[in-house]
Design a protein around this motif. Structure first.
Motif, PDB file in Angstrom:
ATOM      1  N   HIS A  75       0.417 -72.079 -79.969  1.00 44.43           N
ATOM      2  CA  HIS A  75      -0.852 -71.419 -80.301  1.00 44.43           C
ATOM      3  C   HIS A  75      -0.642 -70.351 -81.374  1.00 44.43           C
ATOM      4  O   HIS A  75      -1.389 -70.273 -82.355  1.00 44.43           O
ATOM      5  CB  HIS A  75      -1.427 -70.782 -79.032  1.00 44.43           C
ATOM      6  CG  HIS A  75      -2.538 -69.811 -79.264  1.00 44.43           C
ATOM      7  ND1 HIS A  75      -3.867 -70.177 -79.308  1.00 44.43           N
ATOM      8  CD2 HIS A  75      -2.517 -68.455 -79.468  1.00 44.43           C
ATOM      9  CE1 HIS A  75      -4.612 -69.119 -79.526  1.00 44.43           C
ATOM     10  NE2 HIS A  75      -3.823 -68.060 -79.626  1.00 44.43           N
ATOM     11  N   TRP A  89     -10.584 -67.538 -84.292  1.00 44.22           N
ATOM     12  CA  TRP A  89      -9.224 -67.310 -83.820  1.00 44.22           C
ATOM     13  C   TRP A  89      -8.914 -65.819 -83.764  1.00 44.22           C
ATOM     14  O   TRP A  89      -8.237 -65.349 -82.852  1.00 44.22           O
ATOM     15  CB  TRP A  89      -8.229 -68.007 -84.757  1.00 44.22           C
ATOM     16  CG  TRP A  89      -8.023 -69.446 -84.447  1.00 44.22           C
ATOM     17  CD1 TRP A  89      -8.889 -70.469 -84.718  1.00 44.22           C
ATOM     18  CD2 TRP A  89      -6.912 -70.029 -83.795  1.00 44.22           C
ATOM     19  NE1 TRP A  89      -8.366 -71.661 -84.279  1.00 44.22           N
ATOM     20  CE2 TRP A  89      -7.148 -71.424 -83.720  1.00 44.22           C
ATOM     21  CE3 TRP A  89      -5.714 -69.530 -83.293  1.00 44.22           C
ATOM     22  CZ2 TRP A  89      -6.241 -72.303 -83.130  1.00 44.22           C
ATOM     23  CZ3 TRP A  89      -4.801 -70.405 -82.711  1.00 44.22           C
ATOM     24  CH2 TRP A  89      -5.072 -71.774 -82.629  1.00 44.22           C
ATOM     25  N   LEU A 143      -5.401 -76.225 -79.138  1.00 45.36           N
ATOM     26  CA  LEU A 143      -4.458 -75.241 -79.663  1.00 45.36           C
ATOM     27  C   LEU A 143      -4.994 -73.822 -79.596  1.00 45.36           C
ATOM     28  O   LEU A 143      -4.239 -72.866 -79.762  1.00 45.36           O
ATOM     29  CB  LEU A 143      -4.105 -75.588 -81.116  1.00 45.36           C
ATOM     30  CG  LEU A 143      -3.326 -76.891 -81.286  1.00 45.36           C
ATOM     31  CD1 LEU A 143      -3.266 -77.284 -82.759  1.00 45.36           C
ATOM     32  CD2 LEU A 143      -1.923 -76.741 -80.735  1.00 45.36           C
ATOM     33  N   ALA A 144      -6.286 -73.682 -79.345  1.00 43.56           N
ATOM     34  CA  ALA A 144      -6.894 -72.346 -79.294  1.00 43.56           C
ATOM     35  C   ALA A 144      -7.183 -71.927 -77.859  1.00 43.56           C
ATOM     36  O   ALA A 144      -6.473 -71.108 -77.278  1.00 43.56           O
ATOM     37  CB  ALA A 144      -8.167 -72.314 -80.146  1.00 43.56           C
TER      38      ALA A 144
END
Length: 250
Positions: A75, A89, A143-144
């Protein structure tokens, strides 16, 4: 009237935070190898000697940390390389950094002070939840939000395990009573977070932790049958909420 930061300054700040997340995630993952192993607090670590509580996951359940560490590092690197200035993000980076920074020192603190370690882990939980809920990224969900959800889900259970143990150790409350109070806390917070539509990894980690608690409780004492049943009911409820959310999002 002074103007706010320019777009370039905001971008530079976001890049700096992305670098800090990578550093914190790496330090967090390496920390267990730099400290003496922690296998739980001894009974005599408290004013009222307290044996392991029924609200304690079985040993195998802690294997989830390997996945959490690895996923948080991925991440961090992905966020730095591909999403360093992405506002979604960036929104959760400060609370995540604080959580990871505290987590890096948690093992060392736990070896010396159960009370301070409990404060640390609740602060880690708060940071993890804030980060998870502030990152509404759909295209990068694996991935977040997913790694943050796994981290926050496990901490939801772990925080109340620590809190219940300290409560019993400092007040003399019977371990089973303290465990029921801790389970109530997990259920209340888990339900509140579920209403905010967390990533499914949150439900998965919390379910994993609760099943681990049920396994340990059942093997600890046959008199814990009511508590074990309550834990299994909570695990089923968490899993059901996750499945219902997944069906609704289809």
């Amino acid at each position: 009237m002074s103007e706010g930061p320019s777009a370039e300054e905001r971008a530079d700040t976001a890049k700096l935070k992305a670098i800090l997340i990578v550093c914190a995630a790496l330090a967090f993952a390496v920390a267990p190898f730099m400290s003496d192993p922690f296998t739980g607090w001894e009974a005599d670590a408290f004013p009222h000697p307290t044996p392991p509580l029924p609200l304690q996951p079985a040993g195998y359940a802690f294997a989830i940390w390997g996945v959490i560490y690895a996923w948080l590092v991925v991440h961090g690197f992905y966020g730095l390389i591909k999403r360093d200035t992405h506002p979604d993000w960036d929104a959760g980076r400060w609370p995540l950094f604080i959580s990871l920074a505290l987590g890096t020192g948690w093992l060392g603190v736990a070896l010396t002070s159960p009370v301070m370690a409990t404060i640390f882990i609740f602060a880690m939980l708060a940071g993890a939840l804030l980060a998870m809920l502030r990152v509404p990224v759909d295209q990068d969900i694996w991935l977040a939000r997913m790694p943050l959800g796994l981290y926050a889900g496990w901490l939801t259970a772990a925080s109340f395990v620590a809190g219940s143990t300290v409560l019993a150790g400092w007040t003399g409350l019977p371990p089973l009573v303290a465990s029921f109070l801790g389970l109530a806390g997990v259920a209340a917070l888990g339900g509140a977070v579920a209403s905010r539509k967390p990533p499914l990894s949150y439900h998965a980690a919390l379910t994993w932790a609760l099943v681990g608690v049920a396994v340990a409780s059942a093997g600890m004492d046959t008199s814990n049958v009511v508590f074990t049943g309550a834990v299994l009911a909570a695990a089923i409820a968490v899993a059901f909420l996750g499945v219902r959310q997944a069906m609704a999002d289809r």
